[in-house]
Design a protein around this motif. Sequence first.
Motif, PDB file in Angstrom:
ATOM      1  N   GLU A 276     -34.538  35.801 -55.134  1.00 57.11           N
ATOM      2  CA  GLU A 276     -34.727  34.393 -54.795  1.00 57.11           C
ATOM      3  C   GLU A 276     -34.558  34.179 -53.295  1.00 57.11           C
ATOM      4  N   PHE A 277     -35.323  33.219 -52.752  1.00 63.43           N
ATOM      5  CA  PHE A 277     -35.307  32.942 -51.321  1.00 63.43           C
ATOM      6  C   PHE A 277     -34.254  31.886 -50.991  1.00 63.43           C
ATOM      7  N   GLY A 278     -33.497  32.118 -49.933  1.00 62.44           N
ATOM      8  CA  GLY A 278     -32.498  31.154 -49.491  1.00 62.44           C
ATOM      9  C   GLY A 278     -31.986  31.536 -48.117  1.00 62.44           C
ATOM     10  N   GLU A 279     -30.926  30.871 -47.668  1.00 63.44           N
ATOM     11  CA  GLU A 279     -30.365  31.168 -46.349  1.00 63.44           C
ATOM     12  C   GLU A 279     -29.390  32.343 -46.448  1.00 63.44           C
ATOM     13  N   LEU A 280     -29.513  33.277 -45.511  1.00 58.90           N
ATOM     14  CA  LEU A 280     -28.630  34.428 -45.462  1.00 58.90           C
ATOM     15  C   LEU A 280     -27.310  34.035 -44.809  1.00 58.90           C
ATOM     16  N   ILE A 281     -26.191  34.345 -45.473  1.00 54.60           N
ATOM     17  CA  ILE A 281     -24.878  34.101 -44.893  1.00 54.60           C
ATOM     18  C   ILE A 281     -24.115  35.414 -44.848  1.00 54.60           C
ATOM     19  N   VAL A 282     -23.166  35.519 -43.898  1.00 56.62           N
ATOM     20  CA  VAL A 282     -22.518  36.789 -43.594  1.00 56.62           C
ATOM     21  C   VAL A 282     -21.016  36.575 -43.418  1.00 56.62           C
ATOM     22  N   ARG A 283     -20.245  37.566 -43.876  1.00 54.15           N
ATOM     23  CA  ARG A 283     -18.802  37.539 -43.675  1.00 54.15           C
ATOM     24  C   ARG A 283     -18.341  38.947 -43.316  1.00 54.15           C
ATOM     25  N   GLY A 284     -17.538  39.071 -42.243  1.00 52.74           N
ATOM     26  CA  GLY A 284     -17.070  40.392 -41.839  1.00 52.74           C
ATOM     27  C   GLY A 284     -16.267  40.331 -40.558  1.00 52.74           C
ATOM     28  N   PRO A 285     -15.664  41.449 -40.149  1.00 51.24           N
ATOM     29  CA  PRO A 285     -14.809  41.469 -38.954  1.00 51.24           C
ATOM     30  C   PRO A 285     -15.563  41.302 -37.645  1.00 51.24           C
ATOM     31  N   GLN A 286     -16.891  41.406 -37.686  1.00 51.03           N
ATOM     32  CA  GLN A 286     -17.694  41.264 -36.472  1.00 51.03           C
ATOM     33  C   GLN A 286     -18.122  39.819 -36.210  1.00 51.03           C
ATOM     34  N   VAL A 287     -17.815  38.893 -37.111  1.00 48.94           N
ATOM     35  CA  VAL A 287     -18.261  37.508 -36.964  1.00 48.94           C
ATOM     36  C   VAL A 287     -17.440  36.794 -35.888  1.00 48.94           C
ATOM     37  N   MET A 288     -18.120  36.054 -35.045  1.00 51.73           N
ATOM     38  CA  MET A 288     -17.556  35.417 -33.859  1.00 51.73           C
ATOM     39  C   MET A 288     -16.362  34.503 -34.160  1.00 51.73           C
ATOM     40  N   LYS A 289     -15.647  34.198 -33.091  1.00 51.40           N
ATOM     41  CA  LYS A 289     -14.572  33.207 -33.154  1.00 51.40           C
ATOM     42  C   LYS A 289     -15.139  31.803 -33.161  1.00 51.40           C
ATOM     43  N   GLY A 290     -16.276  31.608 -32.501  1.00 53.88           N
ATOM     44  CA  GLY A 290     -16.920  30.301 -32.450  1.00 53.88           C
ATOM     45  C   GLY A 290     -17.771  30.175 -31.212  1.00 53.88           C
ATOM     46  N   TYR A 291     -18.364  28.990 -31.036  1.00 56.91           N
ATOM     47  CA  TYR A 291     -19.170  28.723 -29.842  1.00 56.91           C
ATOM     48  C   TYR A 291     -18.301  28.101 -28.752  1.00 56.91           C
ATOM     49  N   TRP A 292     -18.494  28.548 -27.531  1.00 55.35           N
ATOM     50  CA  TRP A 292     -17.751  28.047 -26.379  1.00 55.35           C
ATOM     51  C   TRP A 292     -18.145  26.588 -26.105  1.00 55.35           C
ATOM     52  N   ASN A 293     -17.163  25.695 -26.165  1.00 56.81           N
ATOM     53  CA  ASN A 293     -17.359  24.270 -25.862  1.00 56.81           C
ATOM     54  C   ASN A 293     -18.336  23.567 -26.812  1.00 56.81           C
ATOM     55  N   HIS A 294     -18.522  24.102 -28.019  1.00 53.15           N
ATOM     56  CA  HIS A 294     -19.409  23.472 -28.998  1.00 53.15           C
ATOM     57  C   HIS A 294     -18.714  23.421 -30.366  1.00 53.15           C
ATOM     58  N   PRO A 295     -17.700  22.592 -30.517  1.00 50.56           N
ATOM     59  CA  PRO A 295     -16.958  22.554 -31.782  1.00 50.56           C
ATOM     60  C   PRO A 295     -17.799  22.110 -32.974  1.00 50.56           C
ATOM     61  N   GLU A 296     -18.729  21.185 -32.769  1.00 49.44           N
ATOM     62  CA  GLU A 296     -19.551  20.730 -33.888  1.00 49.44           C
ATOM     63  C   GLU A 296     -20.499  21.831 -34.351  1.00 49.44           C
ATOM     64  N   GLU A 297     -21.108  22.552 -33.398  1.00 47.94           N
ATOM     65  CA  GLU A 297     -21.988  23.667 -33.750  1.00 47.94           C
ATOM     66  C   GLU A 297     -21.189  24.770 -34.449  1.00 47.94           C
TER      67      GLU A 297
END
Length: 357
Positions: A276-297
């Motif tokens: 089935e087609f859908g959005e790919l989501i990922v979980r792992g130790p390589q996933v970022m801390k977040g976006y710099w100065n973009h809390p909503e994003e």
Amino acid sequence: SSRELENRLQDCGAETIILLDEYLPRLQAIQKRNSVKNVITVNLAGKTKAPQGGVLDYDLLLEGTEDGAPAHFPDPAGDVALIQYTGGTTGISKGVMLTHFNLVANTLQVRETLAAACCRGQDRILVALPLFHAYGITLGMNLALSIAGTQILLPRFDAGAVLKAINDYRPSYFPGTPYMYTSLLNHPRLADFDLSSLKACISVSAPLLPETVRRFEALTGGRLVEGYGLTEASPVITLNPLCGAEKPGSIGRSLPDTDCAVVNLDTGEKELQPGEFGELIVRGPQVMKGYWNHPEETAHALRDGWLFTGDVARMDEDGFIYIVNRKKMTITAVGYDVNPRDVEDAIYEHPGVTEAV
């Protein structure tokens, strides 16, 4: 470009910049509009220059520095090692905060996946990917360091220079992009070079055509496999195996210690069945801390420990993943949703077409 450089310097507030001396004019064009205080240049030819106009020479700085470094003990999982900017293909370029833990983990994940082709202290890696890009950092520089490999560094991709480097320096591993491999295959002097040293090549950043794989593997005798990733994941998420059955069109399976799932496009709350087609989501130790100065994003991209990639995909029963499209780039024509990849693949079947986009 100067404009891109200005945007990034203003966003991150950098005070020191190290750059090749040939790019100094790009910085000088915008230097009055940023926070940079220290400019350090590097010359690939090894020609040192005396300080002038506030610009310092890297080699001279090293010569005048005592041995040893200040003691510093970072928190690997919490401290940001790198603010890596995205390509901005679906909006503004954002600074991705990658920790020391993210970068080391992704390097070890890739090394484990490529273990059959990467032998400690024995391999030579040709690095033509730019080291300002997440793929160049992990698949080129960091992987080479982790296996004590020899790096063959080229300042930029040039098909003729790459062919000569493979012929002369005999690398066993070459990470690249579909454009790079296509350029090599279509070079007018291809027959003059011996590429038989290559045993593993990884293709990233864009879909890899089966025809390109067939031709390149027949030419070199090595393997060319496709991988997938995002800057937000340091960047590698999946790779096709170097050994075993191939699945044309697949980006492979998730790296060790990485979970991938396909969820419904509207809410992202329901995991879909294989095929089935859908959005790919990922979980792992390589996933970022977040976006710099973009809390909503950041809040939109990171939900309950999962990174929402924005890519539409399907997963088969063996865990192999197939990217269908960017979530924001589907073409609606005459009432149908059209995948640009399908259009490109059809165009590529024409013998007169070298590249399509």
